[in-house]
Design an enzyme around this catalytic site. Structure first.
Site, PDB file in Angstrom:
ATOM      1  N   GLY A  24       0.815  -1.196   0.000  1.00 18.60           N
ATOM      2  CA  GLY A  24       0.000   0.000   0.000  1.00 18.60           C
ATOM      3  C   GLY A  24       0.857   1.257   0.000  1.00 18.60           C
ATOM      4  O   GLY A  24       2.077   1.211   0.144  1.00 18.60           O
ATOM      5  N   CYS A  25       0.196   2.391  -0.176  1.00 20.40           N
ATOM      6  CA  CYS A  25       0.918   3.664  -0.290  1.00 20.40           C
ATOM      7  C   CYS A  25       1.563   4.061   1.031  1.00 20.40           C
ATOM      8  O   CYS A  25       2.720   4.477   1.058  1.00 20.40           O
ATOM      9  CB  CYS A  25      -0.009   4.753  -0.802  1.00 20.40           C
TER      10      CYS A  25
END
Lengths: 336, 336, 336, 336
Positions: A141-142
């Site tokens: 994920g970011c």
């Protein structure tokens, strides 16, 4: 060279859209299909394709499948594609946790394909060896990407004080919340505002961050994570504050980071005194890091990425390149 | 009741402008003059006055003088006004440090009126006893106000772990940088961006924050402070992360904060589970706080103010009210 | 193929910076020098060069010179470069007016190189024949480019009602005002605001717009022009309202526009019913147009460009390509 | 004086929320109930009330009912409240058209209470005589208010050229689209964007604008209306361009407007040379207008309001004051 045929599931979301754009200009890939639940039959931007339904996609016709789907929707499609012989780059959370127990702890449901776990975690700067040629990768994920890159050199050097918390104050543009309109991302609500959310340790990305940190150093303290929604469209900035081990002086950090990332094409460490900002990375493919030593024992790290690029689509392409033995930065713009 | 005559120096800046607006609607004050270096002769908004030069102001004609000037420009005018018998509310930094040595440490110059030090620090929620009837007050800056209110109950209760750092990740709207155009606040540079600046312990507000914290608890660790410039016009949010003393459990915090601020009109503690955002305080006069206990030993505090109101002009009015024996919230809208 | 050596004057401004980025990825150009008044000695982004002073540049070492300078600063440098044998693409206003008299009318000063006038006006879609191989071109401003492309098919078809006004309501992002901080572009002033400026016929771009319109149809009425500053960084949208000649029905416009721009790579006419927005062109190289016929006799045209791309740097590259006999879209992304 | 008891239907929408805030500080009104479809049981901000369901409201307990509901939802409630003896201020479109035929033309449905038509149109500056003491008023929309005030003096003076179009280029903040999240107002879609919508004559407010214009001058041409969604939260700016009748010179406009609005407390005409912007009216109760004469025959008018204030809630209060014989500006801040 024959282009590698690729399909994208969930291609009309923000990450999926970035992915399509990157694949369209990739020198060794060719987009063969793009699925969408909401844009059926419409033209795929900058392409001759039309969006098709997930169930109409034919993974057997491609060598690579990208999954830009919500968590829970990926695992089954991934298995089917693997069985057809395609390699799978999953941008969802479905394969990020290494065990079914960990999945259940953070996502609260049974895992749909537990026998596929663990899956290589697709953060090349930390985990490159596992990614060469692999058939299935879980793209981080970011928030984890930005946080883990910001901490990696300290973990490698065992430079963190054992047991003390790692404070991560992260701020993301609203595209990180996806394309579905909500009250939280309704412009009159978010404009001129700043909104902390899922604070403490309630954001699911904490599980993924700690899982990876512990592989590198099992003595670290807990991650105290405060994500914020910024009133802007894209970009992610993590301000990380750590206490260093007694034998390590904060002044040594700059050299440590520069050395660690010296050969990394997608990570740039700014010179001492420069400060990373979101503008350094907006619409760019990499991660930029700056450091501020504080009173010998503490370090403030700023790590920035574009949440849709290094935090999603560009990283997926970087993984794709590794999985297929291509130049790692093919189709991307290196940071250094 | 006769209105108290007041003058504002620096009335065309952002804080000065807010002050003029608040005084115009104050039930017990009357604006008599407003000075400006750049707007000479122009009409003061929502008033019959015109801006005059600093040197043309006559403090002898007023009972109260507000100084919304850059640091260094206030001290001399303050002394002159005091000598004319006016009470002085100084919004600049000039009298915030309690000693000349501390001033020199954080501002790098000799103090212009050292014999006036120390001056009461105008944060009523912490320091009210010193403000009643006093003749000169140093109004805290926006970051210190927001941070100190966010920490005050823990300090009162000696609930912080000794020696461990207090991590303050603060984000401010661009009006906090003042009215003078700069590259940093040029819209094309700041739009869609987020800019950490003066990180570590280099922002001068750190001096003021630690000075006041140490009066309450001398065992605390250092403040690690990361201010950020938000791409919005106003509002300030501080995310504060602390380690608690072993004898104090994070779960007790909510009750502690509610009790501490129970009778404070300008501070509102949100119910457990609610999250403070900048929208809670934009264009409002008070401070809003929310809490997230983490794993028993840590506490995440969100404290928000409007940097031009509770972080400047509204707090100046609150001080004014105390100095003149008025109702503390006269001319302000209480938060609770 | 040998790359064409190019130099950029004013390379640290917004248009100059875009130009450097475009030249860096241009398949047939090579950036040899970049000048700047404010960034002397600093690294040119994504390049091995450093910014040099204007007077240290050696036009004799290049085949092409781009001038991204303020008006008044270009003309002399252009002549010198021409004399050294370089072709010159001038992004300033200096050569946009066709006569010294017109220059004087709109800019209020004597022209510095009147014997070079008239210079081909670098709007390829209207003026391509004059641009092939020419040595000096005046690149149009952002408002004229967007407005002229929005009106061109009607002028070609003599479809405008004679003598009646052409109403142009244009809105530009703040980068159009340049990199120098001003009160107007100070974020706290422009945020959440919309600012009309230089209304009526006072904006200098009106001169350039009418000059070019009259070449196509001398019977048109005056341009009533209202530029606005948007609280965003980039992009330009012109809403144009015209009255049509009696023999032309608004319903015919869609076909007329599609036909006129059918072979134009940098202009895209949206299908009837679709509406052009700034998002269609942000960070893109072309112009997008949409049409709304109203009650047979009127037409509402929306024309959008990125003010720094088709409104400046991309158009400069398009001219460069024509001047050197390259593919017109080399280094650019076509719109259609 | 006894406060007038008032109830608000639709009090949790943006206009309804502004209305509640205005009534809370109104010197002669007291909020007795506030309904909401989505916030049932939650506290009404700055009030001791809780939101109740529409059907649980008791109009018989109040003297005044405000309807801040979607069109179609108001008419029936209005009739019921009238029958209970309450006066009704309707902020929806339901009673704005003067005949059932006109309603059907613009809204495409049968009117629910046609026998109540026509209803006084609540634009006090144009229509004050009809509003004193009346029992039901149709509060104009935000675009019509801003446009009609911008044109009114010209219509009064018969200064418009017959038959020629009135070009209205209007831009609104996103709160004008209401509180329900949509793709159009999703921050990542609208940020850094500008979106024309319902162009030509397709916006329903055109019907209401032309209806009122024709009452003043039946010879005017059509309104060509281009609304745009701005990437900001609130405020509305209309740029209006008109051709003047031959016997009227544009230079006379300034005096005409100043004279027409001389005694109007909620409208301010800026001095010649000043330019109205959204910042003039954000969070204010009135309308600000500036004028630019062009070449004798044309006039550019800028008219600005806050879409939720003079474009909705403040205007509703102004009507309420007139209906109950109160000071017209009670509870409002006059512009002049």
């Amino acid at each position: 060279m024959m282009a590698i045929r690729a399909g994208v599931y969930g291609a009309s979301g923000y990450a999926g859209g970035e992915l399509v754009a990157l694949l369209n200009k990739h020198p060794a890939a060719r987009l063969v299909f793009a699925t969408s639940g909401s844009q059926l039959g419409k033209a795929v931007p900058e392409s001759d394709l039309q969006f098709i339904a997930h169930e109409d996609a034919r993974p057997q016709n491609v060598e690579a499948v990208f999954l830009a789907l919500p968590h829970g929707a990926s695992a089954g499609i991934a298995r089917a594609a693997l069985e057809e012989g395609a390699k799978v780059i999953d941008l969802s959370a479905d394969f990020r946790m290494n065990s079914e127990a960990a999945w259940r702890e953070w996502y609260g449901t049974a895992h749909q394909q537990p026998d596929l776990l663990p899956v290589p975690y697709g953060l090349p700067e930390i985990n490159r060896a596992q990614l060469h040629g692999t058939a299935l990768v879980a793209v981080p994920g970011c928030y984890p990407t930005t946080t883990l890159l910001g901490l990696y050199p300290l973990l490698l050097a065992k430079a963190l004080a054992p047991g003390l918390p790692i404070v991560v104050d992260a701020k993301s543009g609203a595209s990180g919340a996806g394309r579905t309109p909500t009250s939280m991302t309704h412009l009159p609500e978010l404009y001129a505002n700043l909104v902390p959310y899922k604070t403490g340790r309630s954001h699911r990305h904490v599980g993924e961050i700690e899982q990876e940190l512990h592989k590198l150093d099992d003595d670290i303290g807990p991650v105290l994570f405060t994500p914020h929604l910024l009133p802007i469209d894209r970009g992610l900035l993590a301000s990380i504050t750590v206490t260093l081990a007694p034998e390590f002086n904060a002044a040594e950090s700059q050299a440590l980071y520069e050395e660690t990332f010296d050969t990394e094409p997608m990570v740039r460490v700014l010179p001492a005194g420069d400060q990373a900002t979101i503008a350094h990375v907006a619409r760019r493919d990499g991660c930029v890091i700056s450091l501020v030593p504080v009173l010998d024992r503490w370090l403030q790290i700023t790590s920035v990425t574009d949440n849709l690029r290094k935090g999603a689509a560009s990283q997926a392409v970087q993984n794709f390149n590794l999985m297929f033995g291509l130049t790692e930065t093919a189709g991307l713009t290196p940071e250094s």
